[in-house]
Scaffold this motif. Structure first.
Motif, PDB file in Angstrom:
ATOM      1  N   LEU A 209       0.841  -1.192   0.000  1.00 51.92           N
ATOM      2  CA  LEU A 209       0.000   0.000   0.000  1.00 51.92           C
ATOM      3  C   LEU A 209       0.884   1.253   0.000  1.00 51.92           C
ATOM      4  O   LEU A 209       0.636   2.200  -0.758  1.00 51.92           O
ATOM      5  CB  LEU A 209      -0.930  -0.011   1.221  1.00 51.92           C
ATOM      6  CG  LEU A 209      -1.883   1.178   1.365  1.00 51.92           C
ATOM      7  CD1 LEU A 209      -2.844   1.277   0.178  1.00 51.92           C
ATOM      8  CD2 LEU A 209      -2.667   1.087   2.678  1.00 51.92           C
ATOM      9  N   GLY A 210       1.924   1.249   0.827  1.00 56.29           N
ATOM     10  CA  GLY A 210       2.852   2.375   0.887  1.00 56.29           C
ATOM     11  C   GLY A 210       3.550   2.597  -0.447  1.00 56.29           C
ATOM     12  O   GLY A 210       3.690   3.740  -0.900  1.00 56.29           O
ATOM     13  N   ASP A 211       3.985   1.511  -1.069  1.00 53.66           N
ATOM     14  CA  ASP A 211       4.649   1.613  -2.380  1.00 53.66           C
ATOM     15  C   ASP A 211       3.700   2.178  -3.435  1.00 53.66           C
ATOM     16  O   ASP A 211       4.098   2.986  -4.277  1.00 53.66           O
ATOM     17  CB  ASP A 211       5.158   0.237  -2.848  1.00 53.66           C
ATOM     18  CG  ASP A 211       6.347  -0.241  -2.022  1.00 53.66           C
ATOM     19  OD1 ASP A 211       6.921   0.580  -1.268  1.00 53.66           O
ATOM     20  OD2 ASP A 211       6.693  -1.436  -2.116  1.00 53.66           O
ATOM     21  N   LEU A 212       2.454   1.728  -3.373  1.00 54.23           N
ATOM     22  CA  LEU A 212       1.449   2.196  -4.331  1.00 54.23           C
ATOM     23  C   LEU A 212       1.224   3.703  -4.195  1.00 54.23           C
ATOM     24  O   LEU A 212       1.191   4.433  -5.199  1.00 54.23           O
ATOM     25  CB  LEU A 212       0.126   1.442  -4.089  1.00 54.23           C
ATOM     26  CG  LEU A 212      -1.030   1.763  -5.020  1.00 54.23           C
ATOM     27  CD1 LEU A 212      -0.757   1.223  -6.422  1.00 54.23           C
ATOM     28  CD2 LEU A 212      -2.334   1.177  -4.488  1.00 54.23           C
ATOM     29  N   ILE A 213       1.107   4.171  -2.953  1.00 50.20           N
ATOM     30  CA  ILE A 213       0.897   5.602  -2.709  1.00 50.20           C
ATOM     31  C   ILE A 213       2.115   6.404  -3.167  1.00 50.20           C
ATOM     32  O   ILE A 213       1.981   7.468  -3.762  1.00 50.20           O
ATOM     33  CB  ILE A 213       0.586   5.857  -1.211  1.00 50.20           C
ATOM     34  CG1 ILE A 213      -0.747   5.204  -0.834  1.00 50.20           C
ATOM     35  CG2 ILE A 213       0.544   7.353  -0.912  1.00 50.20           C
ATOM     36  CD1 ILE A 213      -0.991   5.088   0.664  1.00 50.20           C
ATOM     37  N   GLU A 214       3.286   5.855  -2.928  1.00 47.36           N
ATOM     38  CA  GLU A 214       4.508   6.534  -3.337  1.00 47.36           C
ATOM     39  C   GLU A 214       4.584   6.661  -4.856  1.00 47.36           C
ATOM     40  O   GLU A 214       4.870   7.732  -5.397  1.00 47.36           O
ATOM     41  CB  GLU A 214       5.720   5.767  -2.796  1.00 47.36           C
ATOM     42  CG  GLU A 214       7.000   6.566  -2.848  1.00 47.36           C
ATOM     43  CD  GLU A 214       8.195   5.781  -2.320  1.00 47.36           C
ATOM     44  OE1 GLU A 214       8.019   4.975  -1.382  1.00 47.36           O
ATOM     45  OE2 GLU A 214       9.285   5.963  -2.876  1.00 47.36           O
TER      46      GLU A 214
ATOM     47  N   ILE B  74       0.952   8.531  -6.216  1.00 43.37           N
ATOM     48  CA  ILE B  74       0.537   9.847  -5.702  1.00 43.37           C
ATOM     49  C   ILE B  74       1.750  10.750  -5.419  1.00 43.37           C
ATOM     50  O   ILE B  74       1.867  11.835  -5.994  1.00 43.37           O
ATOM     51  CB  ILE B  74      -0.313   9.706  -4.410  1.00 43.37           C
ATOM     52  CG1 ILE B  74      -1.472   8.707  -4.628  1.00 43.37           C
ATOM     53  CG2 ILE B  74      -0.802  11.067  -3.938  1.00 43.37           C
ATOM     54  CD1 ILE B  74      -2.461   9.081  -5.704  1.00 43.37           C
ATOM     55  N   GLU B  75       2.629  10.298  -4.530  1.00 43.36           N
ATOM     56  CA  GLU B  75       3.748  11.164  -4.136  1.00 43.36           C
ATOM     57  C   GLU B  75       4.617  11.541  -5.327  1.00 43.36           C
ATOM     58  O   GLU B  75       4.933  12.710  -5.533  1.00 43.36           O
ATOM     59  CB  GLU B  75       4.597  10.487  -3.060  1.00 43.36           C
ATOM     60  CG  GLU B  75       3.918  10.454  -1.701  1.00 43.36           C
ATOM     61  CD  GLU B  75       4.694   9.627  -0.689  1.00 43.36           C
ATOM     62  OE1 GLU B  75       5.905   9.799  -0.564  1.00 43.36           O
ATOM     63  OE2 GLU B  75       4.067   8.778  -0.029  1.00 43.36           O
ATOM     64  N   SER B  76       5.001  10.555  -6.111  1.00 46.38           N
ATOM     65  CA  SER B  76       5.916  10.866  -7.219  1.00 46.38           C
ATOM     66  C   SER B  76       5.241  11.752  -8.260  1.00 46.38           C
ATOM     67  O   SER B  76       5.890  12.471  -9.005  1.00 46.38           O
ATOM     68  CB  SER B  76       6.433   9.579  -7.861  1.00 46.38           C
ATOM     69  OG  SER B  76       5.395   8.931  -8.537  1.00 46.38           O
TER      70      SER B  76
END
Ligand code: NI
Length: 134
Positions: free
Chosen positions: A66-71, A74-76
């Protein structure tokens, strides 16, 4: 029903403006957020996934994934960007906290198994935040 939440963060600039309105109306309505040279926010994002626990693993969802997906999604995409100028999502969409939350939810919804309920909480300032769950 159990929920897990992943927090993340991005900095971005924006300008709130409705091109169909006069400059005067935009200034009056959006105030400081209408500043024509943009301004920034430190956005805090909380993504909550809910559903039924997988008894075998003891996980609802892999938080690392989930964290990797958001990174990645969304974040990138939004971190250190001017939302109006640098992103396709807000080319023709006013980047209010509400619209940013909806855009983020739509991006993640496509990538997260439909068996899970998804909620996005976006903090634009320490006092203002928006919640969207579809
Ligand atoms: Ni603003």
């Amino acid at each position: 029903m159990i929920s897990v939440t992943r927090k993340s963060h991005f900095n971005a600039a924006h300008r709130l403006n409705n091109s169909k309105w006069t400059d005067e109306k935009n200034q009056q309505f959006f105030g400081l957020c209408n500043n024509k040279n943009y301004h920034g926010h430190n956005y805090d994002l909380e993504v909550t996934v809910s559903g039924e626990l997988d008894i075998e693993s003891g996980y609802l969802i892999d938080m690392k994934q989930l964290g990797d997906l958001i990174e990645t999604e969304i974040e990138s995409k939004f971190d250190h960007k001017n939302l109006n100028l640098d992103t396709s999502e807000f080319k023709d969409l006013n980047p209010t906290a509400e619209n940013i939350a909806i855009v983020i939810w739509n991006i993640l919804r496509e990538k997260i198994d439909i068996k899970f309920h998804l909620k996005v909480l976006l903090h634009e300032t320490s006092r203002n935040f928006v919640e969207y769950s579809g």
